[in-house]
Design a protein around this motif. Structure first.
Motif, mmCIF file in Angstrom:
data_model
loop_
_atom_site.group_PDB
_atom_site.id
_atom_site.type_symbol
_atom_site.label_atom_id
_atom_site.label_comp_id
_atom_site.label_asym_id
_atom_site.label_seq_id
_atom_site.Cartn_x
_atom_site.Cartn_y
_atom_site.Cartn_z
ATOM 1 N N TRP A 12 0.832 -1.210 0.000
ATOM 2 C CA TRP A 12 0.000 0.000 0.000
ATOM 3 C C TRP A 12 0.863 1.255 0.000
ATOM 4 O O TRP A 12 0.350 2.361 -0.076
ATOM 5 C CB TRP A 12 -0.928 0.009 1.226
ATOM 6 N N TRP A 17 1.107 7.310 -5.152
ATOM 7 C CA TRP A 17 -0.270 7.398 -4.683
ATOM 8 C C TRP A 17 -0.483 8.607 -3.765
ATOM 9 O O TRP A 17 -1.604 8.876 -3.340
ATOM 10 C CB TRP A 17 -0.656 6.141 -3.907
ATOM 11 N N PHE A 21 -4.267 9.166 -4.711
ATOM 12 C CA PHE A 21 -5.145 8.360 -3.867
ATOM 13 C C PHE A 21 -5.134 8.850 -2.426
ATOM 14 O O PHE A 21 -6.178 9.174 -1.856
ATOM 15 C CB PHE A 21 -4.715 6.890 -3.939
ATOM 16 N N TYR A 22 -3.958 8.917 -1.833
ATOM 17 C CA TYR A 22 -3.847 9.420 -0.469
ATOM 18 C C TYR A 22 -3.860 10.950 -0.477
ATOM 19 O O TYR A 22 -3.202 11.569 -1.313
ATOM 20 C CB TYR A 22 -2.540 8.940 0.178
ATOM 21 N N CYS A 31 -1.545 5.755 6.196
ATOM 22 C CA CYS A 31 -1.892 5.303 4.848
ATOM 23 C C CYS A 31 -2.539 3.920 4.853
ATOM 24 O O CYS A 31 -3.456 3.652 4.067
ATOM 25 C CB CYS A 31 -0.652 5.303 3.961
ATOM 26 N N TYR A 35 -6.046 3.024 3.168
ATOM 27 C CA TYR A 35 -6.143 1.955 2.163
ATOM 28 C C TYR A 35 -7.200 0.924 2.562
ATOM 29 O O TYR A 35 -8.007 0.483 1.737
ATOM 30 C CB TYR A 35 -4.773 1.290 2.006
ATOM 31 N N SER A 36 -7.200 0.536 3.838
ATOM 32 C CA SER A 36 -8.109 -0.521 4.290
ATOM 33 C C SER A 36 -9.567 -0.080 4.302
ATOM 34 O O SER A 36 -10.459 -0.922 4.349
ATOM 35 C CB SER A 36 -7.704 -1.017 5.682
ATOM 36 N N GLU A 38 -10.828 1.274 1.776
ATOM 37 C CA GLU A 38 -11.233 1.109 0.377
ATOM 38 C C GLU A 38 -11.097 -0.335 -0.110
ATOM 39 O O GLU A 38 -11.903 -0.806 -0.910
ATOM 40 C CB GLU A 38 -10.377 2.030 -0.505
ATOM 41 N N VAL A 42 -4.257 -6.998 1.238
ATOM 42 C CA VAL A 42 -3.006 -6.504 0.673
ATOM 43 C C VAL A 42 -1.976 -7.612 0.761
ATOM 44 O O VAL A 42 -2.025 -8.446 1.678
ATOM 45 C CB VAL A 42 -2.510 -5.237 1.414
ATOM 46 N N ALA A 195 -4.453 3.278 -7.652
ATOM 47 C CA ALA A 195 -5.584 2.794 -6.855
ATOM 48 C C ALA A 195 -6.836 2.701 -7.716
ATOM 49 O O ALA A 195 -7.680 1.824 -7.508
ATOM 50 C CB ALA A 195 -5.817 3.717 -5.666
#
Length: 210
Positions: A12, A17, A21-22, A31, A35-36, A38, A42, A195
């Motif tokens: 991740w 990103w 994304f982030y 982060c 991520y988790s 969404e 992983v 992502a």
């Protein structure tokens, strides 16, 4: 876990990103939690392993929800000698029920050199008898399936952005036809992964009813 084929990334912690994304101001230690929210799984790559400190996974469990699962790639050095094995076992214990399994990938030196998988990983079975060990199975260009008696992961190597859903569907169908039709988890491994590629693949999975 989702009833559908679960989609996730190899790691991740992708620097590219940070803005796509982030949120730009998001601290790096947050982060994983972002991520988790969404994605449900992983693969932690062996490249994240440090000989002196292991995976540094203290606190990971606190960042994810109860359905999230970590799959951890066995570092090649651990299949070749005892050094670091105690640290690895300790790290895996920190993940508790969130540890989905240990993945014995083809990047492991033991498999490249042809050493028997069961023999080289007997110490893992002894130390963590209830933890699934997923060994290399069916393979084709760009795809590799890993499985144990109960589950299977298809690893897809992506070399370009997924432009649209047709690309994503074609990629997924090729992977499943390569011998990974029983996979419950699809991990995308790529240096250029976005992502949005994962989200697009997940939408295709839902449309295909997988």
């Amino acid at each position: 876990m989702s009833e559908n084929l679960v989609i996730g990334a190899c790691d991740w912690r992708h620097k590219h990103w940070s803005q796509s994304f982030y949120p730009e101001e998001l601290p790096s230690v947050w982060c994983l939690g972002f991520y988790s929210n969404e994605f449900e799984t992983v693969l932690v790559p062996s490249s994240a392993w440090q000989a002196e400190s292991g995976y540094r996974c203290e606190g990971w469990l606190d960042e994810v929800n109860e359905n999230f699962r970590f799959y951890v790639e066995l570092p090649p050095a651990l299949s070749e000698g005892d050094s670091g094995r105690e640290q690895f076992i300790e790290d895996m214990g920190l993940l508790e029920d969130a540890l989905g399994g240990i993945v014995l990938t083809t990047r492991s030196a033991s498999h490249v050199s042809g050493i028997d998988v069961a023999e080289s990983c007997a110490w893992l079975n002894d130390a963590m008898p209830d933890t699934p060990l997923l060994s290399p199975a069916a393979a084709a260009q760009g795809y590799q399936c890993y499985q144990d008696d109960d589950r299977a992961i298809v690893m897809v190597r992506l070399y370009h952005d997924l432009v649209d859903k047709r690309d994503a569907r074609m990629l997924l169908e090729q992977a499943l036809l390569a011998g990974c039709a029983n996979a419950q988890i699809c991990i995308i491994d790529s240096d250029v992964l976005r992502a949005s590629d994962l989200s697009q693949m997940r939408q295709v999975i839902e449309v295909m009813g997988l």
